[in-house]
Design a protein around this motif. Structure first.
Motif, PDB file in Angstrom:
ATOM      1  N   SER A  31     -15.145  26.451 -28.961  1.00  0.00           N
ATOM      2  CA  SER A  31     -16.343  26.175 -28.026  1.00  0.00           C
ATOM      3  C   SER A  31     -16.078  25.636 -26.691  1.00  0.00           C
ATOM      4  O   SER A  31     -16.699  25.934 -25.688  1.00  0.00           O
ATOM      5  CB  SER A  31     -17.325  25.440 -28.881  1.00  0.00           C
ATOM      6  N   ILE A  32     -15.090  24.422 -26.570  1.00  0.00           N
ATOM      7  CA  ILE A  32     -15.051  23.899 -25.650  1.00  0.00           C
ATOM      8  C   ILE A  32     -14.165  24.803 -24.646  1.00  0.00           C
ATOM      9  O   ILE A  32     -14.252  24.922 -23.347  1.00  0.00           O
ATOM     10  CB  ILE A  32     -13.929  22.628 -25.957  1.00  0.00           C
ATOM     11  N   ALA A  33     -13.106  25.353 -25.184  1.00  0.00           N
ATOM     12  CA  ALA A  33     -12.326  26.527 -24.337  1.00  0.00           C
ATOM     13  C   ALA A  33     -13.225  27.619 -23.820  1.00  0.00           C
ATOM     14  O   ALA A  33     -13.116  28.209 -22.583  1.00  0.00           O
ATOM     15  CB  ALA A  33     -11.174  27.313 -25.158  1.00  0.00           C
ATOM     16  N   SER A  34     -14.168  27.893 -24.443  1.00  0.00           N
ATOM     17  CA  SER A  34     -15.006  29.168 -24.119  1.00  0.00           C
ATOM     18  C   SER A  34     -15.881  28.432 -22.883  1.00  0.00           C
ATOM     19  O   SER A  34     -16.237  29.260 -22.021  1.00  0.00           O
ATOM     20  CB  SER A  34     -16.038  29.625 -25.273  1.00  0.00           C
ATOM     21  N   VAL A  35     -16.522  27.467 -22.947  1.00  0.00           N
ATOM     22  CA  VAL A  35     -17.219  26.861 -21.919  1.00  0.00           C
ATOM     23  C   VAL A  35     -16.361  26.727 -20.683  1.00  0.00           C
ATOM     24  O   VAL A  35     -16.914  26.842 -19.348  1.00  0.00           O
ATOM     25  CB  VAL A  35     -17.902  25.512 -22.193  1.00  0.00           C
ATOM     26  N   ALA A  36     -15.231  26.097 -20.889  1.00  0.00           N
ATOM     27  CA  ALA A  36     -14.339  25.925 -19.829  1.00  0.00           C
ATOM     28  C   ALA A  36     -13.956  27.446 -18.907  1.00  0.00           C
ATOM     29  O   ALA A  36     -14.160  27.298 -17.808  1.00  0.00           O
ATOM     30  CB  ALA A  36     -12.830  25.490 -20.356  1.00  0.00           C
ATOM     31  N   GLU A  37     -13.842  28.370 -19.898  1.00  0.00           N
ATOM     32  CA  GLU A  37     -13.878  29.787 -19.045  1.00  0.00           C
ATOM     33  C   GLU A  37     -14.918  30.194 -18.487  1.00  0.00           C
ATOM     34  O   GLU A  37     -15.063  30.745 -17.540  1.00  0.00           O
ATOM     35  CB  GLU A  37     -13.163  30.669 -20.136  1.00  0.00           C
ATOM     36  N   GLN A  38     -16.229  29.940 -19.098  1.00  0.00           N
ATOM     37  CA  GLN A  38     -17.458  30.280 -18.497  1.00  0.00           C
ATOM     38  C   GLN A  38     -17.557  29.428 -17.021  1.00  0.00           C
ATOM     39  O   GLN A  38     -18.127  30.220 -16.195  1.00  0.00           O
ATOM     40  CB  GLN A  38     -18.494  29.819 -19.485  1.00  0.00           C
ATOM     41  N   LEU A  39     -17.298  28.280 -17.072  1.00  0.00           N
ATOM     42  CA  LEU A  39     -17.442  27.456 -15.783  1.00  0.00           C
ATOM     43  C   LEU A  39     -16.325  28.185 -14.675  1.00  0.00           C
ATOM     44  O   LEU A  39     -16.820  28.048 -13.528  1.00  0.00           O
ATOM     45  CB  LEU A  39     -17.268  25.938 -16.037  1.00  0.00           C
ATOM     46  N   ARG A  40     -15.292  28.445 -15.190  1.00  0.00           N
ATOM     47  CA  ARG A  40     -14.135  28.668 -14.198  1.00  0.00           C
ATOM     48  C   ARG A  40     -14.542  30.148 -13.583  1.00  0.00           C
ATOM     49  O   ARG A  40     -14.301  30.470 -12.380  1.00  0.00           O
ATOM     50  CB  ARG A  40     -12.912  28.911 -14.721  1.00  0.00           C
ATOM     51  N   LEU A  50     -20.098  19.171 -21.399  1.00  0.00           N
ATOM     52  CA  LEU A  50     -20.681  18.086 -22.044  1.00  0.00           C
ATOM     53  C   LEU A  50     -20.329  18.359 -23.646  1.00  0.00           C
ATOM     54  O   LEU A  50     -20.852  19.269 -24.303  1.00  0.00           O
ATOM     55  CB  LEU A  50     -22.262  18.105 -21.936  1.00  0.00           C
ATOM     56  N   ALA A  51     -19.452  17.360 -24.026  1.00  0.00           N
ATOM     57  CA  ALA A  51     -19.005  17.510 -25.457  1.00  0.00           C
ATOM     58  C   ALA A  51     -19.831  16.816 -26.507  1.00  0.00           C
ATOM     59  O   ALA A  51     -19.938  15.457 -26.472  1.00  0.00           O
ATOM     60  CB  ALA A  51     -17.554  17.305 -25.543  1.00  0.00           C
ATOM     61  N   SER A  52     -20.421  17.536 -27.464  1.00  0.00           N
ATOM     62  CA  SER A  52     -21.117  16.983 -28.590  1.00  0.00           C
ATOM     63  C   SER A  52     -20.752  17.588 -29.726  1.00  0.00           C
ATOM     64  O   SER A  52     -19.701  17.963 -30.022  1.00  0.00           O
ATOM     65  CB  SER A  52     -22.542  17.546 -28.667  1.00  0.00           C
ATOM     66  N   VAL A  53     -21.304  16.739 -30.876  1.00  0.00           N
ATOM     67  CA  VAL A  53     -20.922  16.814 -32.121  1.00  0.00           C
ATOM     68  C   VAL A  53     -22.060  17.011 -33.021  1.00  0.00           C
ATOM     69  O   VAL A  53     -23.122  16.594 -32.650  1.00  0.00           O
ATOM     70  CB  VAL A  53     -19.966  15.641 -33.011  1.00  0.00           C
ATOM     71  N   GLY A  54     -22.169  18.059 -34.159  1.00  0.00           N
ATOM     72  CA  GLY A  54     -23.144  18.466 -34.773  1.00  0.00           C
ATOM     73  C   GLY A  54     -23.608  19.712 -34.614  1.00  0.00           C
ATOM     74  O   GLY A  54     -24.840  20.201 -35.319  1.00  0.00           O
ATOM     75  N   ALA A  66     -20.917  21.819 -25.104  1.00  0.00           N
ATOM     76  CA  ALA A  66     -20.229  22.605 -26.001  1.00  0.00           C
ATOM     77  C   ALA A  66     -19.926  21.851 -27.224  1.00  0.00           C
ATOM     78  O   ALA A  66     -20.146  20.573 -27.046  1.00  0.00           O
ATOM     79  CB  ALA A  66     -18.838  22.900 -25.423  1.00  0.00           C
ATOM     80  N   ALA A  67     -19.557  22.203 -28.229  1.00  0.00           N
ATOM     81  CA  ALA A  67     -19.373  21.681 -29.564  1.00  0.00           C
ATOM     82  C   ALA A  67     -18.149  21.313 -29.732  1.00  0.00           C
ATOM     83  O   ALA A  67     -17.002  22.231 -29.818  1.00  0.00           O
ATOM     84  CB  ALA A  67     -20.041  22.358 -30.762  1.00  0.00           C
ATOM     85  N   LEU A  68     -17.582  20.104 -30.112  1.00  0.00           N
ATOM     86  CA  LEU A  68     -16.201  19.436 -30.356  1.00  0.00           C
ATOM     87  C   LEU A  68     -15.723  19.958 -31.809  1.00  0.00           C
ATOM     88  O   LEU A  68     -14.753  20.060 -32.054  1.00  0.00           O
ATOM     89  CB  LEU A  68     -16.139  18.017 -30.258  1.00  0.00           C
ATOM     90  N   ALA A  94     -10.039  17.989 -24.202  1.00  0.00           N
ATOM     91  CA  ALA A  94      -9.596  17.953 -22.897  1.00  0.00           C
ATOM     92  C   ALA A  94      -8.384  18.923 -22.533  1.00  0.00           C
ATOM     93  O   ALA A  94      -8.267  19.404 -21.640  1.00  0.00           O
ATOM     94  CB  ALA A  94      -9.329  16.559 -22.448  1.00  0.00           C
ATOM     95  N   LYS A  95      -7.268  18.692 -23.246  1.00  0.00           N
ATOM     96  CA  LYS A  95      -6.061  19.667 -23.294  1.00  0.00           C
ATOM     97  C   LYS A  95      -6.430  20.903 -23.484  1.00  0.00           C
ATOM     98  O   LYS A  95      -5.673  21.788 -22.631  1.00  0.00           O
ATOM     99  CB  LYS A  95      -4.901  19.070 -24.265  1.00  0.00           C
ATOM    100  N   GLU A  96      -7.324  21.119 -24.466  1.00  0.00           N
ATOM    101  CA  GLU A  96      -7.491  22.582 -24.530  1.00  0.00           C
ATOM    102  C   GLU A  96      -8.198  23.350 -23.384  1.00  0.00           C
ATOM    103  O   GLU A  96      -8.260  24.514 -23.067  1.00  0.00           O
ATOM    104  CB  GLU A  96      -8.392  22.786 -25.748  1.00  0.00           C
ATOM    105  N   ALA A  97      -9.095  22.449 -22.733  1.00  0.00           N
ATOM    106  CA  ALA A  97      -9.893  23.137 -21.464  1.00  0.00           C
ATOM    107  C   ALA A  97      -9.115  22.880 -20.159  1.00  0.00           C
ATOM    108  O   ALA A  97      -9.500  23.386 -19.173  1.00  0.00           O
ATOM    109  CB  ALA A  97     -11.313  22.113 -21.418  1.00  0.00           C
ATOM    110  N   GLY A  98      -7.848  22.048 -20.503  1.00  0.00           N
ATOM    111  CA  GLY A  98      -7.278  22.005 -19.066  1.00  0.00           C
ATOM    112  C   GLY A  98      -7.916  21.034 -18.066  1.00  0.00           C
ATOM    113  O   GLY A  98      -7.984  21.310 -16.938  1.00  0.00           O
ATOM    114  N   CYS A  99      -8.381  19.940 -18.515  1.00  0.00           N
ATOM    115  CA  CYS A  99      -9.212  19.023 -17.575  1.00  0.00           C
ATOM    116  C   CYS A  99      -9.125  17.797 -18.017  1.00  0.00           C
ATOM    117  O   CYS A  99      -8.551  17.275 -19.083  1.00  0.00           O
ATOM    118  CB  CYS A  99     -10.775  19.457 -17.543  1.00  0.00           C
ATOM    119  N   SER A 100      -9.397  16.874 -17.002  1.00  0.00           N
ATOM    120  CA  SER A 100      -9.642  15.319 -17.347  1.00  0.00           C
ATOM    121  C   SER A 100     -10.867  14.976 -18.219  1.00  0.00           C
ATOM    122  O   SER A 100     -11.840  15.752 -18.313  1.00  0.00           O
ATOM    123  CB  SER A 100      -9.652  14.545 -16.066  1.00  0.00           C
TER     124      SER A 100
END
Length: 308
Positions: A230-239, A193-197, A223-225, A266-272
């Motif tokens: 942040s996005i890559a870290s959460v992607a790794e955590q989910l995987r 779930l990508a947010s800003v702030g 995760a924070a955009l 999305a490219k960083e996380a390798g997902c749609s």
């Protein structure tokens, strides 16, 4: 076959259903109170035709829920342009028009009182808290030098979880209805779930994320955009916890960030990725709810009683 004046002989005539009395009676449709402050939607991001169209749709939804609503759009990065007016300019204009109506009423000999209360209620077009943008919105309100009330952002809220679910299903990343037996081959088994702030926005998004997780029965982590890694870290955590097919769900209305940022994430996380929330009907309803809550408008007031 029907005649021009009514149904053919022998066919039943449909009569209007009588209005039910008592507690089964349908409520009267709400209308904006006479003299109510304007709802001013504070739109972040670079003004554009697409941004204006999105804001117009949100305003249209709010007006459909409360006919007679004086709703306006003020761009945080706008100017004195008619198409993309700044938030400050819109607030000043609302105050001038309110004063002009009062003077016209007095000139016509009407016994009217000096308008009290805020001239406008400013609703940020933000799903979650973004302190940098909120400071700028607050400054724009102060620069207008008029009485205006600034509401909270739209989320967290269950309606935003619904909107996220819809956007994911539209992208083929989630089932439209969890109760159905069929599956979607491309459905994600983990959602970012990508947010800003910053951290505060991530925490707020996490609340809506829990509601989304309950709807989809898959893990959802915010995760924070705008925080590197942040996005890559959460992607790794989910995987690492077993999710293999991830999806990025923007917890954003749209104007607050460039589309390229989402693409890179999305490219960083390798997902749609799904589309931002945009002018989903819930956005207009939540904006209106912030407005009515700020004014403390009751159903009786919304049916026409003037606001003093």
């Amino acid at each position: 076959m029907s005649s021009p004046t009514g149904p053919a002989s022998g066919l039943p005539v449909r009569m209007p259903r009588p209005r039910q009395p008592g507690r089964h009676r349908r409520p009267e449709p709400l209308v904006a109170p006479e003299g109510a402050p304007a709802l001013v939607l504070a739109v972040p991001g670079t003004p554009s035709s697409a941004t204006r169209s999105l804001a117009d749709e949100v305003i249209s939804i709010a007006r459909s829920e409360l006919p007679g609503l004086d709703a306006r759009i003020g761009h945080l990065d706008g100017d004195d342009d008619v198409e993309f007016p700044s938030l400050t300019a819109v607030l000043v204009r609302a105050a001038e028009e309110r004063a002009a109506r009062f003077e016209q009423a007095r000139a016509a000999g009407l016994d009217v009182k000096e308008p009290e209360g805020p001239v406008a209620v400013v609703v940020p077009l933000l799903a979650g808290p973004d302190n940098a943008l909120l400071r700028r919105i607050r400054q724009a309100v102060m620069d207008s030098k008029i009485a205006a009330e600034l509401t909270d952002v739209l989320g967290p809220h269950p309606l935003l979880a619904e909107a996220l679910h819809v956007r994911l299903s539209e992208a083929g990343l989630a089932r439209a209805d969890r109760a159905r037996l069929f599956t979607v081959a491309t459905a994600a088994d983990g959602i970012i779930l990508a947010s800003v702030g910053g951290d505060e926005a991530v925490q707020a998004a996490g609340i809506t994320g829990m509601l989304l997780a309950a709807r989809l029965a898959v893990p959802v982590i915010a995760a924070a955009l705008d925080e590197e890694g942040s996005i890559a870290s959460v992607a790794e955590q989910l995987r690492s916890s077993g999710s293999q097919q991830l999806a990025l769900a923007p917890y954003l209305i749209g104007p607050e960030i460039e589309a390229s940022v989402l693409e890179e994430a999305a490219k960083e996380a390798g997902c749609s990725t799904a589309e931002p929330l945009g002018p989903y009907p819930a956005i207009g309803k939540l904006a209106l709810a912030k407005y009515t809550t700020a004014l403390g408008i009751s159903p009786q007031q919304a049916q026409g009683a003037p606001v003093r």
